[in-house]
Design a protein around this motif. Structure first.
Motif, PDB file in Angstrom:
ATOM      1  N   GLU A  67      16.275  -2.468 -20.921  1.00 54.22           N
ATOM      2  CA  GLU A  67      16.385  -1.971 -22.303  1.00 54.22           C
ATOM      3  C   GLU A  67      17.522  -2.670 -23.052  1.00 54.22           C
ATOM      4  O   GLU A  67      17.383  -3.015 -24.230  1.00 54.22           O
ATOM      5  N   ILE A  68      18.651  -2.875 -22.375  1.00 59.52           N
ATOM      6  CA  ILE A  68      19.785  -3.570 -23.005  1.00 59.52           C
ATOM      7  C   ILE A  68      19.369  -4.989 -23.371  1.00 59.52           C
ATOM      8  O   ILE A  68      19.651  -5.460 -24.479  1.00 59.52           O
ATOM      9  N   GLN A  69      18.695  -5.666 -22.459  1.00 59.21           N
ATOM     10  CA  GLN A  69      18.238  -7.023 -22.743  1.00 59.21           C
ATOM     11  C   GLN A  69      17.381  -7.062 -24.007  1.00 59.21           C
ATOM     12  O   GLN A  69      17.496  -7.976 -24.816  1.00 59.21           O
ATOM     13  N   LYS A  70      16.541  -6.075 -24.161  1.00 61.02           N
ATOM     14  CA  LYS A  70      15.617  -6.035 -25.295  1.00 61.02           C
ATOM     15  C   LYS A  70      16.308  -5.584 -26.585  1.00 61.02           C
ATOM     16  O   LYS A  70      16.101  -6.165 -27.646  1.00 61.02           O
ATOM     17  N   LYS A  71      17.142  -4.535 -26.509  1.00 57.55           N
ATOM     18  CA  LYS A  71      17.704  -3.910 -27.709  1.00 57.55           C
ATOM     19  C   LYS A  71      19.034  -4.505 -28.186  1.00 57.55           C
ATOM     20  O   LYS A  71      19.481  -4.178 -29.279  1.00 57.55           O
ATOM     21  N   TYR A  72      19.663  -5.350 -27.398  1.00 59.25           N
ATOM     22  CA  TYR A  72      20.994  -5.843 -27.752  1.00 59.25           C
ATOM     23  C   TYR A  72      21.076  -6.419 -29.175  1.00 59.25           C
ATOM     24  O   TYR A  72      21.981  -6.069 -29.922  1.00 59.25           O
ATOM     25  N   PRO A  73      20.139  -7.271 -29.604  1.00 62.65           N
ATOM     26  CA  PRO A  73      20.239  -7.809 -30.969  1.00 62.65           C
ATOM     27  C   PRO A  73      20.249  -6.733 -32.052  1.00 62.65           C
ATOM     28  O   PRO A  73      20.901  -6.888 -33.076  1.00 62.65           O
ATOM     29  N   GLU A  74      19.551  -5.625 -31.809  1.00 64.97           N
ATOM     30  CA  GLU A  74      19.509  -4.528 -32.780  1.00 64.97           C
ATOM     31  C   GLU A  74      20.843  -3.776 -32.844  1.00 64.97           C
ATOM     32  O   GLU A  74      21.129  -3.109 -33.839  1.00 64.97           O
ATOM     33  N   LEU A  75      21.632  -3.856 -31.798  1.00 67.12           N
ATOM     34  CA  LEU A  75      22.895  -3.116 -31.725  1.00 67.12           C
ATOM     35  C   LEU A  75      24.062  -3.823 -32.402  1.00 67.12           C
ATOM     36  O   LEU A  75      25.052  -3.184 -32.749  1.00 67.12           O
ATOM     37  N   ILE A  76      23.964  -5.125 -32.573  1.00 68.27           N
ATOM     38  CA  ILE A  76      25.103  -5.929 -33.023  1.00 68.27           C
ATOM     39  C   ILE A  76      25.742  -5.384 -34.298  1.00 68.27           C
ATOM     40  O   ILE A  76      26.961  -5.210 -34.351  1.00 68.27           O
TER      41      ILE A  76
END
Length: 149
Positions: A67-76
């Protein structure tokens, strides 16, 4: 020549994450598994420290890593706003930090039981400097910041 001081580390191969290496506790910290993974929008491999015993990681930990791999760009954006707000509370003259331009992902900590609150830690380090920023994230929202130099 035989190196008697080199410690052989336990390794396992996961069908999705690849090779994980076990780091046994020296009683100052917890034992963990280490794996390098590609994370979207990060230019290099990211180290994941997955806290668990010698038996390996659990499915909850593996699911959180994916999930982190997938969602990381959205968290920036959210992480950047949180980081700059917290630093401004300490130093009102602080200039804004850009996570992508000014910081590198140093490592990501995955707790032994991440399912309780989907909590994990992101450790960032300055590209030009020595400051580390450790952001605790719970349910994809930053909740705590630690700063060290």
């Amino acid at each position: 020549m035989l190196n008697i001081f080199k410690k052989k580390r336990k390794k396992i191969t996961d069908n999705i994450l690849g090779i994980l290496t076990f780091r046994k506790s020296n009683r100052l910290d917890e034992s963990y598994w280490n794996v390098d993974q590609k994370v979207n929008s990060v230019n290099e491999l990211v180290e994941f420290y997955i806290y668990n015993n010698e038996d390996g990681i659990n499915e909850s930990q593996k699911k959180l890593i994916l999930e982190i791999q997938k969602k990381y760009p959205e968290l920036i954006d959210n992480l950047e706003k949180y980081l700059n707000t917290k630093i401004r509370e300490i130093d009102s003259n602080h200039l804004n930090i850009s996570i992508n331009k000014d910081l590198d992902v140093h490592f990501i900590n995955i707790p032994e039981n991440p399912t309780e609150l989907n909590t994990w830690e992101l450790n960032l380090v300055e590209k030009r400097g020595f400051t580390n920023y450790e952001i605790t994230i719970k349910n994809w929202i930053p909740i705590d910041l630690g700063i060290s130099a």
